[in-house]
Design a protein around this motif. Structure first.
Motif, PDB file in Angstrom:
ATOM      1  N   LEU A  26       0.827  -1.209   0.000  1.00 34.96           N
ATOM      2  CA  LEU A  26       0.000   0.000   0.000  1.00 34.96           C
ATOM      3  C   LEU A  26       0.860   1.258   0.000  1.00 34.96           C
ATOM      4  O   LEU A  26       0.575   2.217  -0.738  1.00 34.96           O
ATOM      5  CB  LEU A  26      -0.945  -0.008   1.203  1.00 34.96           C
ATOM      6  CG  LEU A  26      -1.861   1.193   1.343  1.00 34.96           C
ATOM      7  CD1 LEU A  26      -2.857   1.211   0.193  1.00 34.96           C
ATOM      8  CD2 LEU A  26      -2.582   1.153   2.664  1.00 34.96           C
ATOM      9  N   ILE A  27       1.910   1.272   0.790  1.00 34.90           N
ATOM     10  CA  ILE A  27       2.811   2.431   0.833  1.00 34.90           C
ATOM     11  C   ILE A  27       3.513   2.602  -0.511  1.00 34.90           C
ATOM     12  O   ILE A  27       3.626   3.723  -1.021  1.00 34.90           O
ATOM     13  CB  ILE A  27       3.828   2.279   1.987  1.00 34.90           C
ATOM     14  CG1 ILE A  27       3.109   2.434   3.325  1.00 34.90           C
ATOM     15  CG2 ILE A  27       4.951   3.307   1.869  1.00 34.90           C
ATOM     16  CD1 ILE A  27       3.971   2.139   4.526  1.00 34.90           C
ATOM     17  N   ALA A  28       3.980   1.494  -1.111  1.00 34.22           N
ATOM     18  CA  ALA A  28       4.647   1.577  -2.414  1.00 34.22           C
ATOM     19  C   ALA A  28       3.687   2.085  -3.487  1.00 34.22           C
ATOM     20  O   ALA A  28       4.060   2.918  -4.318  1.00 34.22           O
ATOM     21  CB  ALA A  28       5.201   0.201  -2.797  1.00 34.22           C
ATOM     22  N   PHE A  29       2.456   1.620  -3.483  1.00 31.90           N
ATOM     23  CA  PHE A  29       1.456   2.079  -4.451  1.00 31.90           C
ATOM     24  C   PHE A  29       1.194   3.574  -4.279  1.00 31.90           C
ATOM     25  O   PHE A  29       1.087   4.313  -5.261  1.00 31.90           O
ATOM     26  CB  PHE A  29       0.159   1.286  -4.283  1.00 31.90           C
ATOM     27  CG  PHE A  29      -0.935   1.753  -5.189  1.00 31.90           C
ATOM     28  CD1 PHE A  29      -0.914   1.463  -6.544  1.00 31.90           C
ATOM     29  CD2 PHE A  29      -1.995   2.518  -4.694  1.00 31.90           C
ATOM     30  CE1 PHE A  29      -1.916   1.905  -7.391  1.00 31.90           C
ATOM     31  CE2 PHE A  29      -2.993   2.964  -5.532  1.00 31.90           C
ATOM     32  CZ  PHE A  29      -2.958   2.657  -6.888  1.00 31.90           C
ATOM     33  N   THR A  30       1.090   4.028  -3.049  1.00 31.47           N
ATOM     34  CA  THR A  30       0.860   5.454  -2.792  1.00 31.47           C
ATOM     35  C   THR A  30       2.028   6.283  -3.309  1.00 31.47           C
ATOM     36  O   THR A  30       1.824   7.326  -3.930  1.00 31.47           O
ATOM     37  CB  THR A  30       0.665   5.696  -1.285  1.00 31.47           C
ATOM     38  OG1 THR A  30      -0.412   4.902  -0.817  1.00 31.47           O
ATOM     39  CG2 THR A  30       0.392   7.160  -0.995  1.00 31.47           C
ATOM     40  N   TYR A  31       3.254   5.818  -3.081  1.00 35.42           N
ATOM     41  CA  TYR A  31       4.423   6.575  -3.520  1.00 35.42           C
ATOM     42  C   TYR A  31       4.495   6.637  -5.045  1.00 35.42           C
ATOM     43  O   TYR A  31       4.621   7.712  -5.624  1.00 35.42           O
ATOM     44  CB  TYR A  31       5.705   5.955  -2.954  1.00 35.42           C
ATOM     45  CG  TYR A  31       6.944   6.646  -3.442  1.00 35.42           C
ATOM     46  CD1 TYR A  31       7.309   7.891  -2.945  1.00 35.42           C
ATOM     47  CD2 TYR A  31       7.733   6.088  -4.427  1.00 35.42           C
ATOM     48  CE1 TYR A  31       8.427   8.546  -3.402  1.00 35.42           C
ATOM     49  CE2 TYR A  31       8.854   6.733  -4.899  1.00 35.42           C
ATOM     50  CZ  TYR A  31       9.200   7.960  -4.386  1.00 35.42           C
ATOM     51  OH  TYR A  31      10.300   8.613  -4.856  1.00 35.42           O
ATOM     52  N   PHE A  32       4.429   5.494  -5.705  1.00 38.16           N
ATOM     53  CA  PHE A  32       4.593   5.463  -7.155  1.00 38.16           C
ATOM     54  C   PHE A  32       3.353   5.946  -7.901  1.00 38.16           C
ATOM     55  O   PHE A  32       3.438   6.368  -9.050  1.00 38.16           O
ATOM     56  CB  PHE A  32       4.961   4.047  -7.623  1.00 38.16           C
ATOM     57  CG  PHE A  32       6.371   3.671  -7.276  1.00 38.16           C
ATOM     58  CD1 PHE A  32       7.430   4.270  -7.922  1.00 38.16           C
ATOM     59  CD2 PHE A  32       6.626   2.736  -6.296  1.00 38.16           C
ATOM     60  CE1 PHE A  32       8.736   3.926  -7.609  1.00 38.16           C
ATOM     61  CE2 PHE A  32       7.919   2.391  -5.975  1.00 38.16           C
ATOM     62  CZ  PHE A  32       8.975   2.992  -6.631  1.00 38.16           C
ATOM     63  N   GLY A  33       2.193   5.901  -7.277  1.00 38.31           N
ATOM     64  CA  GLY A  33       0.972   6.327  -7.944  1.00 38.31           C
ATOM     65  C   GLY A  33       0.611   7.772  -7.719  1.00 38.31           C
ATOM     66  O   GLY A  33      -0.065   8.382  -8.541  1.00 38.31           O
ATOM     67  N   MET A  34       1.073   8.355  -6.597  1.00 40.31           N
ATOM     68  CA  MET A  34       0.650   9.722  -6.285  1.00 40.31           C
ATOM     69  C   MET A  34       1.817  10.673  -6.032  1.00 40.31           C
ATOM     70  O   MET A  34       1.902  11.720  -6.661  1.00 40.31           O
ATOM     71  CB  MET A  34      -0.245   9.704  -5.049  1.00 40.31           C
ATOM     72  CG  MET A  34      -1.538   9.004  -5.225  1.00 40.31           C
ATOM     73  SD  MET A  34      -2.439   9.066  -3.675  1.00 40.31           S
ATOM     74  CE  MET A  34      -3.879   8.156  -4.099  1.00 40.31           C
TER      75      MET A  34
END
Length: 126
Positions: A26-34
């Motif tokens: 979830l943290i990785a998705f937030t970083y790379f997505g937003m």
């Protein structure tokens, strides 16, 4: 009774690792997505502001179209909007349309030809 407790403890441990893994995903998705795209967009905007020069056509955040007349040292710009000079912060610029001298001369050329043709017809009428 102790056997049931030990059996549940093993399942809970694997469940904890799964929760930690999902949290990391979830943290990785937030970083790379937003966060990363937003930083890239902000960097491009700052480069655009640094390249701003006199004569550039700009569109401000409120939709005002104008031409940069002067850039001050205190990070403000003076915009000429049809003869009205307004002062704005540089961050108020949404988009820069660079001035193209070649396009301006091409735009003037047909107007000059029309004027010449009008002069010729007036001479022929006389």
């Amino acid at each position: 009774m102790n056997i049931l407790f030990l059996a549940n403890a093993g399942a809970a441990a694997s469940s904890n690792w799964m929760m930690i893994g999902l949290f990391i995903i979830l943290i990785a998705f937030t970083y790379f997505g937003m966060i990363r795209p937003q930083k890239k967009q902000q960097q491009q905007r700052m480069q655009m502001m640094d390249k701003l020069k006199k004569g550039d056509e700009v569109i401000l955040v409120d939709g005002l179209h104008g031409k940069v007349d002067k850039i001050n040292s205190d990070k403000t710009i003076v915009v000429d909007a049809d003869g009205i000079y307004l002062t704005f912060e540089r961050m108020a610029v949404r988009r820069v349309i660079p001035a193209t001298p070649a396009a301006e001369t091409k735009a003037e050329a047909p107007a000059e030809k029309l004027e010449e043709k009008a002069d010729e017809t007036k001479k022929e009428d006389k």
